[in-house]
Design an enzyme around this catalytic site. Structure first.
Site, PDB file in Angstrom:
ATOM      1  N   TYR A 164      -0.566   8.228  13.071  1.00 50.43           N
ATOM      2  CA  TYR A 164       0.513   7.967  13.832  1.00 50.43           C
ATOM      3  C   TYR A 164       1.340   7.067  13.263  1.00 50.43           C
ATOM      4  O   TYR A 164       0.705   5.985  12.583  1.00 50.43           O
ATOM      5  CB  TYR A 164      -0.118   7.463  15.134  1.00 50.43           C
ATOM      6  CG  TYR A 164       0.820   6.950  16.295  1.00 50.43           C
ATOM      7  CD1 TYR A 164       1.776   7.811  16.680  1.00 50.43           C
ATOM      8  CD2 TYR A 164       0.701   5.553  16.716  1.00 50.43           C
ATOM      9  CE1 TYR A 164       2.618   7.013  17.713  1.00 50.43           C
ATOM     10  CE2 TYR A 164       1.502   5.071  17.627  1.00 50.43           C
ATOM     11  CZ  TYR A 164       2.506   6.029  18.104  1.00 50.43           C
ATOM     12  OH  TYR A 164       3.248   5.268  19.082  1.00 50.43           O
ATOM     13  N   ASP A 184      -9.801   8.500  14.802  1.00 45.39           N
ATOM     14  CA  ASP A 184      -8.932   8.508  15.884  1.00 45.39           C
ATOM     15  C   ASP A 184      -9.058   9.846  16.627  1.00 45.39           C
ATOM     16  O   ASP A 184      -8.533  10.845  15.793  1.00 45.39           O
ATOM     17  CB  ASP A 184      -7.399   8.048  15.596  1.00 45.39           C
ATOM     18  CG  ASP A 184      -6.457   8.094  16.833  1.00 45.39           C
ATOM     19  OD1 ASP A 184      -6.831   8.719  17.637  1.00 45.39           O
ATOM     20  OD2 ASP A 184      -5.521   7.215  16.561  1.00 45.39           O
ATOM     21  N   LYS A 210      -2.690   9.674  26.441  1.00 45.05           N
ATOM     22  CA  LYS A 210      -2.303  10.981  26.363  1.00 45.05           C
ATOM     23  C   LYS A 210      -3.069  11.874  27.191  1.00 45.05           C
ATOM     24  O   LYS A 210      -3.039  11.889  28.176  1.00 45.05           O
ATOM     25  CB  LYS A 210      -2.450  11.153  24.746  1.00 45.05           C
ATOM     26  CG  LYS A 210      -1.710  10.126  23.851  1.00 45.05           C
ATOM     27  CD  LYS A 210      -0.163   9.890  24.147  1.00 45.05           C
ATOM     28  CE  LYS A 210       0.358   9.095  22.817  1.00 45.05           C
ATOM     29  NZ  LYS A 210       0.197   7.571  22.978  1.00 45.05           N
ATOM     30  N   ARG A 216      -9.847 -10.447  32.367  1.00 49.26           N
ATOM     31  CA  ARG A 216      -9.707 -10.417  31.151  1.00 49.26           C
ATOM     32  C   ARG A 216     -10.840 -10.074  30.339  1.00 49.26           C
ATOM     33  O   ARG A 216     -10.766  -9.636  29.397  1.00 49.26           O
ATOM     34  CB  ARG A 216      -8.911 -11.611  30.534  1.00 49.26           C
ATOM     35  CG  ARG A 216      -8.542 -11.764  29.049  1.00 49.26           C
ATOM     36  CD  ARG A 216      -7.561 -12.550  28.748  1.00 49.26           C
ATOM     37  NE  ARG A 216      -7.998 -13.813  28.829  1.00 49.26           N
ATOM     38  CZ  ARG A 216      -8.870 -14.680  28.468  1.00 49.26           C
ATOM     39  NH1 ARG A 216      -9.513 -14.235  27.163  1.00 49.26           N
ATOM     40  NH2 ARG A 216      -9.128 -16.006  28.811  1.00 49.26           N
TER      41      ARG A 216
END
Length: 393
Positions: A108, A180, A205, A55
């Site tokens: 988005y 972004d 993406k 983590r």
């Protein structure tokens, strides 16, 4: 080392090899053992590099981060479990109650929801403004404004933000500019070269490119901000999977080739769609009829990227007929795959908006976003010809 009964007390070292693997090894271990408490202190206090608990970081995430750091030209990036995790890390990890953030009015869908619902619930005020209109953004600034979040090219209407103007505004007002860069990618646009303070990606993406990975990435030009982001990601458990990072690295090795092929096909497809009866409008940044054409050519250096949007005449019935007629194309709310995919914002990414709010953004029931893949351009155009004909018959 094994005890007298032969049970495994701790793993034996890997076999020595005078050669090295060509492919980055997958390191799925959740925990890493240290020799002594002093050795662990050395790691946590930065005197030596090592891993402790996945983590808090692992080798495969570091490999992906360094590749993207090189692409964006900025060291210290952090890989997260998804693109929205990267967005959330910036907004929730850097802002506090009483702060104000301005978002582009075309983001988005989940970023819009975060701005509209979650941040206000935590006492962080939000305002949406047109990122192509610096005066409108300037008018929205308050004394408590700490950040402006925009997409270089908006999802899904492909509006081009005035990044240069916004960067100067943010510099003058001591505000962080967050970009972004998912649609444009570092191949199409490098925000730091234009004054951005923080850059976000959904690696899911086009960077990974095969619809089998979910990852995000964020990097700031201020090392102290990168540390804050890293600590927040670790604390909130936004850590990525080693396997997803391993797959993403594989995809990133072919990224530039895929980008250029898909972009070239997108140009061809946009021009083809514009000539089809039943298509009301086509949106592609390098087309002369794009509202932000001049800015797109200057900011993106003539690159339109692989996303094309268009609007059919007719409503939901035409949209349904179109997707049924698009033989071989996936109707799916994603982008960046090796295959072309179709997205219908009114029923997916922007479904949470009212019909009136979607109309303000130009998102009718006939509006589609295309993520162009690697198919033969002539074949792809033929499929769209048949699908549009089915929608208008």
């Amino acid at each position: 080392m094994r005890n007298s009964k032969g049970s495994l007390m701790r793993p034996d070292p890997l076999p020595f090899s005078a050669s090295h693997p060509v492919v980055t090894p997958l390191s799925p271990s959740v925990v890493y053992a240290s020799d002594t408490p002093d050795a662990l202190d050395d790691q946590y206090e930065g005197r030596v590099h090592g891993y402790t608990y996945s983590r808090e970081g692992h080798p495969n995430a570091d490999v992906v981060a360094k590749r993207l750091d090189a692409m964006e030209g900025m060291p210290g990036g952090v890989v997260t479990g998804s693109g929205m995790a990267a967005v959330s890390a910036v907004l929730l990890g850097l802002l506090k109650t009483g702060d104000h953030v301005i978002g582009g009015n075309q983001l988005y869908g989940r970023s819009m929801r975060l701005m509209a619902e979650d941040l206000p619930r935590l006492g962080i005020a939000t305002t949406l403004a047109d990122p192509g209109d610096v005066a409108a953004v300037d008018a929205a600034i308050r004394p408590e404004t700490k950040m402006i979040l925009v997409e270089a090219v908006s999802n899904p209407t492909l509006a081009v933000a005035d990044i240069d103007g916004l960067a100067q505004l943010c510099k003058d007002r001591d505000i962080l500019l967050v970009v972004d860069n998912t649609f444009t990618t570092p191949r199409g646009f490098r925000p730091f070269d234009h004054g951005a303070d923080i850059v976000i990606h959904s690696i899911t993406k086009l960077l990974a490119g095969h619809s089998d990975v979910m990852l995000g990435y964020v990097v700031a030009k201020d090392a102290e901000i990168n540390t804050r982001l890293s600590v927040y990601v670790v604390t909130t458990g936004m850590t990525p999977s080693p396997f997803d990072c391993w797959l993403a690295e594989r995809g990133m090795l072919s990224f530039e080739l895929r980008f250029e092929r898909a972009q070239a096909t997108a140009v061809t497809l946009a021009d083809h769609l514009a000539g089809l009866p039943g298509v009301k409008r086509v949106i592609y940044p390098t087309r002369k009829d794009h509202p932000d054409h001049e800015r797109a050519m200057a900011l993106l250096d003539g690159k339109g990227c692989n996303m094309v949007s268009f609007e059919l005449e007719g409503g939901r019935a035409a949209a349904n007929a179109f997707t049924r007629g698009a033989d071989g194309l996936n109707f799916a709310p994603t982008l960046g795959d090796v295959g072309t995919t179709l997205s219908h914002p009114a029923s997916s990414s922007h479904r949470a908006l009212s019909a009136e709010d979607r109309a303000k953004l130009g998102l009718s029931e006939g509006f589609f976003r295309i993520s162009v893949g690697l198919e033969d351009p002539e074949t792809l155009c033929a499929v769209f010809t048949e699908a549009v004909a089915a929608a208008t018959s």
